[in-house]
Design a protein around this motif. Structure first.
Motif, short mmCIF file in Angstrom:
data_model
loop_
_atom_site.label_atom_id
_atom_site.label_comp_id
_atom_site.label_asym_id
_atom_site.label_seq_id
_atom_site.Cartn_x
_atom_site.Cartn_y
_atom_site.Cartn_z
N THR A 1 0.83 -1.21 0.00
CA THR A 1 0.00 0.00 0.00
C THR A 1 0.86 1.26 0.00
N VAL B 1 -7.46 -6.19 1.97
CA VAL B 1 -8.17 -4.91 1.94
C VAL B 1 -8.85 -4.70 3.29
N HIS C 1 -11.55 -3.49 5.98
CA HIS C 1 -13.01 -3.32 5.85
C HIS C 1 -13.57 -2.38 6.90
N ARG D 1 -9.57 1.45 7.36
CA ARG D 1 -9.46 2.32 6.18
C ARG D 1 -8.78 3.64 6.52
N ALA E 1 -5.17 2.91 6.46
CA ALA E 1 -4.73 2.80 5.07
C ALA E 1 -4.56 4.17 4.43
N LEU E 2 -5.50 5.11 4.74
CA LEU E 2 -5.43 6.45 4.18
C LEU E 2 -4.18 7.18 4.65
#
Length: 328
Positions: free
Chosen positions: A54, A64, A66, A71, A74-75
């Protein structure tokens, strides 16, 4: 202790520091995503793998997040990781370009062995360099000159060092202790006496740093030949004397240019002094000459002590310490 570790970290090269930061970020985010979504990322290794993929914006999509927190992690990783990775590769490219420029400008130390050092860039050293690198067995050359701003020869066999030949730092960059031979050419931009003084000063510098290396020096004035030998020269080339020999030969010849033809042939051959074999001791010059001709070599004389005999009488017997002067 933390302060000492921080200071040690700051002393590392910038490229290493960025790499360490990137690895630390990927490690931390790999642990965070594993803790946030243990079902999606069952092990820390899976989390680190996802963080690297990533952060480098590859995005395989095999893992991924969820949840909302996943998230969000991840951002942050995408924004932070992309900057770090871009900085790393940008720094890597800049370092490569900087090193290439430094190599071209003669600021990088040579680390090879058994090389030839040529001091001074002129028409003579240009032709010599060209012949060496175009030979069947090219040898590495280190060129030292203070007037050039960049390497004048685009060849992997020529390493350029920018600087004065009589400065220790410049000579050490040529790895003088591992060199096979050194050729010091005369600077014809100065008057002849000053050029010889500069050559002898360079010779003294080299012999002071490495007395074992063989040094060949070009001297322009006959009076400075003895000083060159006193300074430690293994061989002295009197280029002006060689030029006068050509002029006298041209004046006394009928324009046939025999000496010029001879020198041209000499460029394609190699004159060498070879030690004699045990079975050649006591043989006549004629016998040894026939033997060498069968081997494709031409005997032109012998060196006996300090005396050099060219085209000696055929009846002369070869002695134990003689050297054979042959063209190969």
């Amino acid at each position: 202790m933390p302060n000492r570790f921080y200071i040690s970290f700051l002393r590392l090269p910038l490229l290493i520091r960025i790499l360490f930061i990137a690895l630390l970020v990927f490690l931390l985010f790999g642990i965070f995503i594993h803790l946030a979504e243990p079902k999606t990322f069952p092990s820390i290794f899976d989390g680190i793998w996802w963080a690297i993929i990533t952060g480098t914006t590859v995005g395989y999509g095999d893992y991924v997040p969820h949840s909302l927190i996943g998230r969000f992690i991840a951002l942050v990783l995408i924004l932070l990781g992309a900057g770090i990775v871009s900085s790393y590769f940008g720094t890597l490219a800049a370092a490569a370009v900087t090193k290439q420029d430094a190599l071209l400008e003669g600021k990088i130390q040579f680390k090879g062995k058994c090389h030839i050092i040529i001091i001074g860039w002129n028409e003579r050293s240009r032709e010599l360099t060209d012949k060496i690198i175009r030979s069947n067995t090219p040898q590495m050359i280190v060129l030292i000159d203070e007037t050039l701003e960049a390497n004048p020869v685009h060849s992997k066999f020529v390493h350029f060092v920018q600087g004065k030949g009589h400065v220790d730092e410049t000579i050490m960059k040529s790895n003088i202790t591992e060199a096979e031979k050194v050729l010091i050419t005369a600077d014809r931009g100065n008057d002849e006496l000053q050029a010889d003084m500069n050559s002898i000063l360079t010779l003294l510098t080299i012999k002071g740093l490495c007395a074992e290396v063989k040094c060949i020096v070009e001297i322009l004035t006959a009076e400075q030949v003895i000083n060159a030998y006193r300074a430690g020269a293994d061989e002295v080339i009197q280029s002006n004397k060689l030029t006068s020999v050509f002029m006298i030969n041209s004046l006394h010849s009928n324009g046939d240019g025999l000496l010029s033809d001879f020198v041209h042939q000499l460029q394609e051959s190699r004159l060498s002094a070879c030690t004699i074999k045990e079975e050649e001791i006591g043989k006549s010059i004629l016998e040894v000459c026939h033997q060498l001709l069968n081997e494709g070599n031409l005997l032109i004389g012998i060196k006996r002590g300090e005396e050099t005999l060219l085209n000696p009488p055929h009846s002369i017997k070869i002695e134990k310490n003689d050297l054979l002067l042959i063209f190969k």
